[in-house]
Design a protein around this motif. Structure first.
Motif, mmCIF file in Angstrom:
data_model
loop_
_atom_site.group_PDB
_atom_site.id
_atom_site.type_symbol
_atom_site.label_atom_id
_atom_site.label_comp_id
_atom_site.label_asym_id
_atom_site.label_seq_id
_atom_site.Cartn_x
_atom_site.Cartn_y
_atom_site.Cartn_z
ATOM 1 N N THR A 165 0.857 -1.182 0.000
ATOM 2 C CA THR A 165 0.000 0.000 0.000
ATOM 3 C C THR A 165 0.895 1.235 0.000
ATOM 4 O O THR A 165 1.830 1.332 0.801
ATOM 5 C CB THR A 165 -0.900 0.013 1.250
ATOM 6 N N ILE A 166 0.603 2.161 -0.916
ATOM 7 C CA ILE A 166 1.375 3.397 -1.005
ATOM 8 C C ILE A 166 0.409 4.569 -0.856
ATOM 9 O O ILE A 166 -0.592 4.654 -1.569
ATOM 10 C CB ILE A 166 2.106 3.503 -2.359
ATOM 11 N N ASP A 167 0.712 5.461 0.062
ATOM 12 C CA ASP A 167 -0.066 6.680 0.261
ATOM 13 C C ASP A 167 0.565 7.767 -0.612
ATOM 14 O O ASP A 167 1.635 8.287 -0.289
ATOM 15 C CB ASP A 167 -0.049 7.078 1.736
ATOM 16 N N ILE A 168 -0.094 8.107 -1.742
ATOM 17 C CA ILE A 168 0.550 9.049 -2.669
ATOM 18 C C ILE A 168 0.640 10.462 -2.105
ATOM 19 O O ILE A 168 1.446 11.251 -2.569
ATOM 20 C CB ILE A 168 -0.105 9.063 -4.070
ATOM 21 N N SER A 169 -0.166 10.768 -1.088
ATOM 22 C CA SER A 169 -0.035 12.101 -0.490
ATOM 23 C C SER A 169 1.322 12.236 0.203
ATOM 24 O O SER A 169 1.854 13.335 0.335
ATOM 25 C CB SER A 169 -1.166 12.368 0.508
ATOM 26 N N LYS A 170 1.908 11.109 0.620
ATOM 27 C CA LYS A 170 3.234 11.132 1.239
ATOM 28 C C LYS A 170 4.334 10.895 0.209
ATOM 29 O O LYS A 170 5.445 11.374 0.356
ATOM 30 C CB LYS A 170 3.317 10.068 2.333
ATOM 31 N N THR A 171 4.025 10.133 -0.838
ATOM 32 C CA THR A 171 5.028 9.770 -1.833
ATOM 33 C C THR A 171 5.254 10.881 -2.848
ATOM 34 O O THR A 171 6.383 11.127 -3.263
ATOM 35 C CB THR A 171 4.575 8.491 -2.583
ATOM 36 N N LYS A 172 4.187 11.568 -3.254
ATOM 37 C CA LYS A 172 4.288 12.558 -4.319
ATOM 38 C C LYS A 172 5.300 13.668 -4.010
ATOM 39 O O LYS A 172 6.106 14.012 -4.872
ATOM 40 C CB LYS A 172 2.913 13.152 -4.613
ATOM 41 N N ALA A 213 10.281 16.316 -5.487
ATOM 42 C CA ALA A 213 11.481 16.990 -4.997
ATOM 43 C C ALA A 213 12.760 16.414 -5.587
ATOM 44 O O ALA A 213 13.806 17.047 -5.527
ATOM 45 C CB ALA A 213 11.541 16.896 -3.476
ATOM 46 N N SER A 214 12.677 15.209 -6.161
ATOM 47 C CA SER A 214 13.902 14.588 -6.672
ATOM 48 C C SER A 214 13.689 14.007 -8.064
ATOM 49 O O SER A 214 13.811 12.807 -8.250
ATOM 50 C CB SER A 214 14.371 13.502 -5.708
ATOM 51 N N GLU A 240 4.250 9.174 -13.524
ATOM 52 C CA GLU A 240 3.183 9.650 -14.412
ATOM 53 C C GLU A 240 1.819 9.246 -13.873
ATOM 54 O O GLU A 240 0.865 10.022 -13.900
ATOM 55 C CB GLU A 240 3.397 9.088 -15.819
ATOM 56 N N ALA A 241 1.705 8.023 -13.352
ATOM 57 C CA ALA A 241 0.430 7.562 -12.791
ATOM 58 C C ALA A 241 0.031 8.397 -11.585
ATOM 59 O O ALA A 241 -1.132 8.785 -11.437
ATOM 60 C CB ALA A 241 0.530 6.088 -12.408
ATOM 61 N N ILE A 242 0.992 8.705 -10.719
ATOM 62 C CA ILE A 242 0.700 9.521 -9.535
ATOM 63 C C ILE A 242 0.250 10.918 -9.959
ATOM 64 O O ILE A 242 -0.691 11.487 -9.396
ATOM 65 C CB ILE A 242 1.921 9.569 -8.599
ATOM 66 N N ARG A 243 0.903 11.468 -10.979
ATOM 67 C CA ARG A 243 0.485 12.780 -11.481
ATOM 68 C C ARG A 243 -0.950 12.743 -11.978
ATOM 69 O O ARG A 243 -1.746 13.641 -11.703
ATOM 70 C CB ARG A 243 1.430 13.222 -12.608
ATOM 71 N N ARG A 244 -1.301 11.678 -12.697
ATOM 72 C CA ARG A 244 -2.657 11.572 -13.227
ATOM 73 C C ARG A 244 -3.674 11.367 -12.114
ATOM 74 O O ARG A 244 -4.768 11.934 -12.149
ATOM 75 C CB ARG A 244 -2.735 10.412 -14.218
#
Length: 192
Positions: free
Chosen positions: A31-38, A43-44, A184-188
């Motif tokens: 499980t990945i929380d994109i609010s924390k990953t994005k 930034a990198s 790209e998926a996280i951006r979408r």
């Protein structure tokens, strides 16, 4: 519970073992929380493209494409030849691809099926599905004609997704394409 993922009650293990069955393989889900990953990915950006960058790599989705034909091409040209080392792999025939498309078409959001392309040749694919398990409990049983009509309404109330496939052609796996697809998926997802 996540869409198309098995769930077994803890007592199943003892029940099967008492009848002589043994575990063959573990299945892991992350499980990945994109609010924390994005923020980390944003930034990198220099760390996203691992290995040698491919200048002609572009990503497209299923919008404006013939969905069935595009997915057939992906499964025949990428999935079948590149997924052979996976446990339990069986190549998909055209008939099976058509069956799966018909069965799962209602779950697909075109923007969340990404195809990596180099000069007109597909080299990678990522399929993400909305986690309809968040809302299907409202249907209280099997899908009816009315429930199928309600699916588009409920699609936009879902907050989680499942990545059901992320595959890159073997000879390009050292170029960081998988990480670029995830970014790209996280951006979408952030703009849906």
């Amino acid at each position: 519970h996540t869409i198309f993922m098995p769930y077994n009650h803890p007592y199943y293990q003892g029940l099967f073992e008492r009848h002589g069955y043994q575990k063959k393989k573990d299945m892991h889900a992350y499980t990945i929380d994109i609010s924390k990953t994005k923020p980390v990915l944003d930034a990198s950006p220099d760390k996203i493209s691992l290995g040698n960058a491919i200048p002609d790599l572009t990503f497209q989705d299923l919008r404006g494409h013939k969905t069935r034909e595009t997915l057939q091409k992906i499964f025949q040209e990428i999935f079948n030849p590149e997924w052979q080392q996976q446990y339990g792999f069986l190549p998909l025939t055209e008939k099976e691809i058509n069956f799966r498309f018909k069965e799962y078409a209602k779950w697909v959001i075109p923007e969340l099926v990404l195809i990596g392309d180099i000069k007109g040749t597909p080299v990678s694919c990522m399929i993400m599905l909305p986690n309809f398990n968040e809302v299907t409990h409202r249907f209280n049983g099997p899908f009816s004609f009315l429930n199928n009509l309600l699916l588009p309404y409920y699609k936009h109330r879902i907050r989680t997704t499942r990545c059901v496939l992320l595959i890159v052609r073997r000879h390009l796996r050292s170029h960081g394409i998988h990480m670029q697809m995830i970014q790209e998926a996280i951006r979408r997802l952030d703009h849906l």
